[in-house]
Design a protein around this motif. Structure first.
Motif, PDB file in Angstrom:
ATOM      1  N   ASN A 218       0.840  -1.184   0.000  1.00 15.71           N
ATOM      2  CA  ASN A 218       0.000   0.000   0.000  1.00 15.71           C
ATOM      3  C   ASN A 218       0.886   1.248   0.000  1.00 15.71           C
ATOM      4  OD1 ASN A 218      -1.317   2.238   1.870  1.00 15.71           O
ATOM      5  ND2 ASN A 218      -2.995   1.148   0.852  1.00 15.71           N
ATOM      6  N   GLU A 219       0.634   2.175  -0.940  1.00 16.63           N
ATOM      7  CA  GLU A 219       1.527   3.323  -1.104  1.00 16.63           C
ATOM      8  C   GLU A 219       1.599   4.193   0.142  1.00 16.63           C
ATOM      9  OE1 GLU A 219       2.251   7.244  -3.977  1.00 16.63           O
ATOM     10  OE2 GLU A 219       0.720   5.749  -4.510  1.00 16.63           O
ATOM     11  N   ASP A 220       0.471   4.463   0.776  1.00 18.74           N
ATOM     12  CA  ASP A 220       0.494   5.302   1.978  1.00 18.74           C
ATOM     13  C   ASP A 220       1.358   4.669   3.067  1.00 18.74           C
ATOM     14  OD1 ASP A 220      -1.167   7.147   0.782  1.00 18.74           O
ATOM     15  OD2 ASP A 220      -3.003   6.362   1.704  1.00 18.74           O
ATOM     16  N   ASP A 221       1.230   3.348   3.229  1.00 18.32           N
ATOM     17  CA  ASP A 221       2.054   2.652   4.220  1.00 18.32           C
ATOM     18  C   ASP A 221       3.535   2.764   3.857  1.00 18.32           C
ATOM     19  OD1 ASP A 221      -0.237   1.864   5.549  1.00 18.32           O
ATOM     20  OD2 ASP A 221      -0.302  -0.120   4.599  1.00 18.32           O
ATOM     21  N   ALA A 222       3.856   2.518   2.592  1.00 18.14           N
ATOM     22  CA  ALA A 222       5.252   2.541   2.160  1.00 18.14           C
ATOM     23  C   ALA A 222       5.889   3.904   2.411  1.00 18.14           C
ATOM     24  CB  ALA A 222       5.342   2.165   0.688  1.00 18.14           C
ATOM     25  N   ARG A 223       5.165   4.957   2.094  1.00 18.10           N
ATOM     26  CA  ARG A 223       5.724   6.299   2.275  1.00 18.10           C
ATOM     27  C   ARG A 223       5.877   6.639   3.755  1.00 18.10           C
ATOM     28  NH1 ARG A 223       6.550   8.610  -2.414  1.00 18.10           N
ATOM     29  NH2 ARG A 223       5.300   8.018  -4.239  1.00 18.10           N
ATOM     30  N   ARG A 224       4.970   6.165   4.588  1.00 15.51           N
ATOM     31  CA  ARG A 224       5.098   6.397   6.029  1.00 15.51           C
ATOM     32  C   ARG A 224       6.311   5.657   6.583  1.00 15.51           C
ATOM     33  NH1 ARG A 224       0.623   5.072   7.006  1.00 15.51           N
ATOM     34  NH2 ARG A 224       0.759   2.950   7.782  1.00 15.51           N
ATOM     35  N   TYR A 225       6.468   4.398   6.196  1.00 17.40           N
ATOM     36  CA  TYR A 225       7.601   3.624   6.696  1.00 17.40           C
ATOM     37  C   TYR A 225       8.924   4.206   6.187  1.00 17.40           C
ATOM     38  CZ  TYR A 225       3.930   0.220   7.818  1.00 17.40           C
ATOM     39  OH  TYR A 225       2.804  -0.383   8.308  1.00 17.40           O
ATOM     40  N   GLN A 226       8.917   4.712   4.975  1.00 21.01           N
ATOM     41  CA  GLN A 226      10.122   5.373   4.467  1.00 21.01           C
ATOM     42  C   GLN A 226      10.459   6.589   5.332  1.00 21.01           C
ATOM     43  OE1 GLN A 226       9.706   7.358   0.708  1.00 21.01           O
ATOM     44  NE2 GLN A 226      11.901   7.316   0.266  1.00 21.01           N
ATOM     45  N   ALA A 227       9.439   7.384   5.666  1.00 21.18           N
ATOM     46  CA  ALA A 227       9.661   8.556   6.508  1.00 21.18           C
ATOM     47  C   ALA A 227      10.162   8.158   7.893  1.00 21.18           C
ATOM     48  CB  ALA A 227       8.375   9.367   6.627  1.00 21.18           C
ATOM     49  N   TRP A 228       9.760   6.994   8.360  1.00 19.90           N
ATOM     50  CA  TRP A 228      10.208   6.512   9.663  1.00 19.90           C
ATOM     51  C   TRP A 228      11.634   5.970   9.630  1.00 19.90           C
ATOM     52  CZ3 TRP A 228       5.349   3.337  11.644  1.00 19.90           C
ATOM     53  CH2 TRP A 228       4.341   4.247  11.994  1.00 19.90           C
ATOM     54  N   GLY A 229      12.168   5.746   8.440  1.00 23.96           N
ATOM     55  CA  GLY A 229      13.559   5.321   8.346  1.00 23.96           C
ATOM     56  C   GLY A 229      13.816   4.011   7.641  1.00 23.96           C
ATOM     57  N   CYS A 230      12.773   3.332   7.132  1.00 22.37           N
ATOM     58  CA  CYS A 230      13.009   2.094   6.385  1.00 22.37           C
ATOM     59  C   CYS A 230      13.762   2.406   5.097  1.00 22.37           C
ATOM     60  CB  CYS A 230      11.685   1.402   6.062  1.00 22.37           C
ATOM     61  SG  CYS A 230      11.000   0.481   7.441  1.00 22.37           S
ATOM     62  N   ARG A 231      14.778   1.591   4.817  1.00 20.03           N
ATOM     63  CA  ARG A 231      15.610   1.852   3.650  1.00 20.03           C
ATOM     64  C   ARG A 231      15.403   0.858   2.522  1.00 20.03           C
ATOM     65  NH1 ARG A 231      20.545   3.349   5.790  1.00 20.03           N
ATOM     66  NH2 ARG A 231      21.587   2.532   3.945  1.00 20.03           N
ATOM     67  N   PHE A 232      14.804  -0.302   2.805  1.00 17.30           N
ATOM     68  CA  PHE A 232      14.439  -1.188   1.701  1.00 17.30           C
ATOM     69  C   PHE A 232      13.014  -1.669   1.941  1.00 17.30           C
ATOM     70  CE2 PHE A 232      16.381  -3.901   4.814  1.00 17.30           C
ATOM     71  CZ  PHE A 232      15.911  -5.203   4.644  1.00 17.30           C
ATOM     72  N   ILE A 233      12.172  -1.384   0.956  1.00 22.42           N
ATOM     73  CA  ILE A 233      10.737  -1.564   1.096  1.00 22.42           C
ATOM     74  C   ILE A 233      10.217  -2.356  -0.095  1.00 22.42           C
ATOM     75  CG2 ILE A 233       8.520  -0.391   1.360  1.00 22.42           C
ATOM     76  CD1 ILE A 233      10.085   2.090   2.288  1.00 22.42           C
ATOM     77  N   ALA A 234       9.539  -3.458   0.186  1.00 18.60           N
ATOM     78  CA  ALA A 234       8.874  -4.218  -0.876  1.00 18.60           C
ATOM     79  C   ALA A 234       7.524  -3.569  -1.132  1.00 18.60           C
ATOM     80  CB  ALA A 234       8.706  -5.679  -0.477  1.00 18.60           C
ATOM     81  N   VAL A 235       7.369  -2.985  -2.316  1.00 21.70           N
ATOM     82  CA  VAL A 235       6.165  -2.202  -2.612  1.00 21.70           C
ATOM     83  C   VAL A 235       5.214  -2.932  -3.555  1.00 21.70           C
ATOM     84  CG1 VAL A 235       7.291   0.011  -2.178  1.00 21.70           C
ATOM     85  CG2 VAL A 235       7.378  -0.987  -4.484  1.00 21.70           C
ATOM     86  N   ALA A 236       5.534  -4.171  -3.912  1.00 22.84           N
ATOM     87  CA  ALA A 236       4.683  -4.920  -4.842  1.00 22.84           C
ATOM     88  C   ALA A 236       4.884  -6.411  -4.645  1.00 22.84           C
ATOM     89  CB  ALA A 236       5.000  -4.536  -6.288  1.00 22.84           C
ATOM     90  N   ILE A 237       3.869  -7.172  -5.018  1.00 17.63           N
ATOM     91  CA  ILE A 237       3.917  -8.635  -5.016  1.00 17.63           C
ATOM     92  C   ILE A 237       3.410  -9.100  -6.377  1.00 17.63           C
ATOM     93  CG2 ILE A 237       3.027 -10.738  -3.934  1.00 17.63           C
ATOM     94  CD1 ILE A 237       2.585  -9.077  -1.381  1.00 17.63           C
ATOM     95  N   ASP A 238       4.202  -9.889  -7.077  1.00 21.74           N
ATOM     96  CA  ASP A 238       3.854 -10.230  -8.460  1.00 21.74           C
ATOM     97  C   ASP A 238       2.502 -10.934  -8.568  1.00 21.74           C
ATOM     98  OD1 ASP A 238       4.714 -12.668  -7.347  1.00 21.74           O
ATOM     99  OD2 ASP A 238       6.178 -13.089  -8.936  1.00 21.74           O
ATOM    100  N   ILE A 239       2.209 -11.859  -7.664  1.00 22.02           N
ATOM    101  CA  ILE A 239       0.930 -12.584  -7.715  1.00 22.02           C
ATOM    102  C   ILE A 239      -0.240 -11.625  -7.510  1.00 22.02           C
ATOM    103  CG2 ILE A 239      -0.479 -14.315  -6.527  1.00 22.02           C
ATOM    104  CD1 ILE A 239       2.117 -15.876  -6.027  1.00 22.02           C
ATOM    105  N   SER A 240      -0.116 -10.725  -6.548  1.00 22.97           N
ATOM    106  CA  SER A 240      -1.178  -9.754  -6.291  1.00 22.97           C
ATOM    107  C   SER A 240      -1.379  -8.830  -7.490  1.00 22.97           C
ATOM    108  CB  SER A 240      -0.847  -8.923  -5.055  1.00 22.97           C
ATOM    109  OG  SER A 240      -0.737  -9.740  -3.912  1.00 22.97           O
ATOM    110  N   LEU A 241      -0.288  -8.423  -8.122  1.00 22.44           N
ATOM    111  CA  LEU A 241      -0.403  -7.552  -9.282  1.00 22.44           C
ATOM    112  C   LEU A 241      -1.144  -8.239 -10.416  1.00 22.44           C
ATOM    113  CD1 LEU A 241       3.150  -5.940  -9.375  1.00 22.44           C
ATOM    114  CD2 LEU A 241       1.028  -4.876  -8.615  1.00 22.44           C
ATOM    115  N   LEU A 242      -0.853  -9.507 -10.644  1.00 17.29           N
ATOM    116  CA  LEU A 242      -1.552 -10.248 -11.689  1.00 17.29           C
ATOM    117  C   LEU A 242      -3.039 -10.333 -11.375  1.00 17.29           C
ATOM    118  CD1 LEU A 242      -1.743 -12.088 -14.177  1.00 17.29           C
ATOM    119  CD2 LEU A 242      -1.124 -14.010 -12.685  1.00 17.29           C
ATOM    120  N   ARG A 243      -3.364 -10.686 -10.150  1.00 15.99           N
ATOM    121  CA  ARG A 243      -4.772 -10.830  -9.774  1.00 15.99           C
ATOM    122  C   ARG A 243      -5.518  -9.506  -9.890  1.00 15.99           C
ATOM    123  NH1 ARG A 243      -8.287 -10.595  -5.356  1.00 15.99           N
ATOM    124  NH2 ARG A 243      -9.860 -12.267  -5.389  1.00 15.99           N
TER     125      ARG A 243
END
Length: 266
Positions: A218-243
């Protein structure tokens, strides 16, 4: 022959955010599609996808020409399995459900040769050594190996400072799905208690001088975690994208039978 360079480990040393994608189809063909897209890293999932050591090997070989760095998640921290994954050429391992510093120390030992660990010597049998082609592999292998421990339980978060402080642990990766269910908020990583625990885990990891990562499609989650200091973030899952893409395409031609929004958990 020189030791193959671990691009993922090198990238973690830079002050930048690295965006990744989960690869769950367990085939080299699908993994190559993922590797060709430009993500910084990809997770070859051996915990929840139907992967075996041979299928992981196939995917490592398939994605080797691409710049997307492969990370392999093992099904557990079994030392024998870690040995096999390292021998087939995995250089970055993610181990799930790490809850204590003692567990983390055991994982470090599983990735290193004696006298600093317990990894067995495969020598010319192994892709990792390029079949005995890498000079001085036994003494230098640890320099290009990267260990990510996954903290995803109440106990793990309670012990995260001690876990992150273990020498040989390169990064701590937070699993919001398991953490949320373990805290009594199944399927709701956005719950305030879960968010507080995630923030605590990130802060403790950074305080230990280590790198923090997380799964956040989820983009909002990813951007929040980035602001908190996460440096490597998985922002997609191939199976979910296909579905999701397949459902959206079908919905353009007839009313969608499945109107459920994409999950924030995975």
């Amino acid at each position: 022959m020189h030791m193959p360079r671990n691009g993922f480990k090198a990238a973690l040393a830079k002050d930048a955010t690295h965006y990744g994608i989960w690869a769950g189809f367990a085939t080299g063909y699908a993994a190559e599609i993922v590797a060709s897209l430009g993500y910084d890293w990809m997770l070859i999932d051996g915990e929840h996808a139907p992967n075996t050591v041979p299928s992981v090997l196939n995917q490592l070989q398939t994605v080797a020409p691409y710049t997307t760095a492969p990370v392999v998640r093992a099904v557990n921290g079994d030392a024998s399995l870690i040995k096999q994954l390292l021998d087939v050429g995995a250089q970055t391992l993610m181990i799930p459900m790490v809850e204590t510093a003692e567990q983390a120390q055991a994982l470090v030992r599983a990735m290193r040769y004696p006298p600093h660990g317990i990894r067995g010597v495969g020598g010319g049998l192994t892709r990792a050594t390029r079949w005995d082609g890498v000079d001085n592999y036994l003494n230098t292998a640890h320099e290009q190996l990267c260990l990510i421990v996954q903290v995803e339980s109440r106990l793990g978060v309670e012990n995260v400072a001690a876990i992150a402080a273990v020498e040989g642990v390169d990064a701590v990766f937070i699993g919001p799905a398991d953490l949320s269910i373990g805290l009594g908020h199944a399927g709701n990583p956005g719950h305030p208690e879960v968010q507080e625990r995630i923030k605590h885990a990130i802060d403790a990891t950074l305080a230990a001088g280590k790198v923090s990562g997380i799964l956040a499609p989820n983009e909002d989650d990813a951007r929040r975690y980035q602001a908190w200091g996460c440096r490597f973030i998985a922002v997609a899952i191939d199976i979910s994208l296909l579905r999701q893409s397949a459902l959206a395409t079908l919905a353009r031609y007839r009313p969608a039978a499945d109107t459920q929004a994409p999950s924030r958990t995975y």
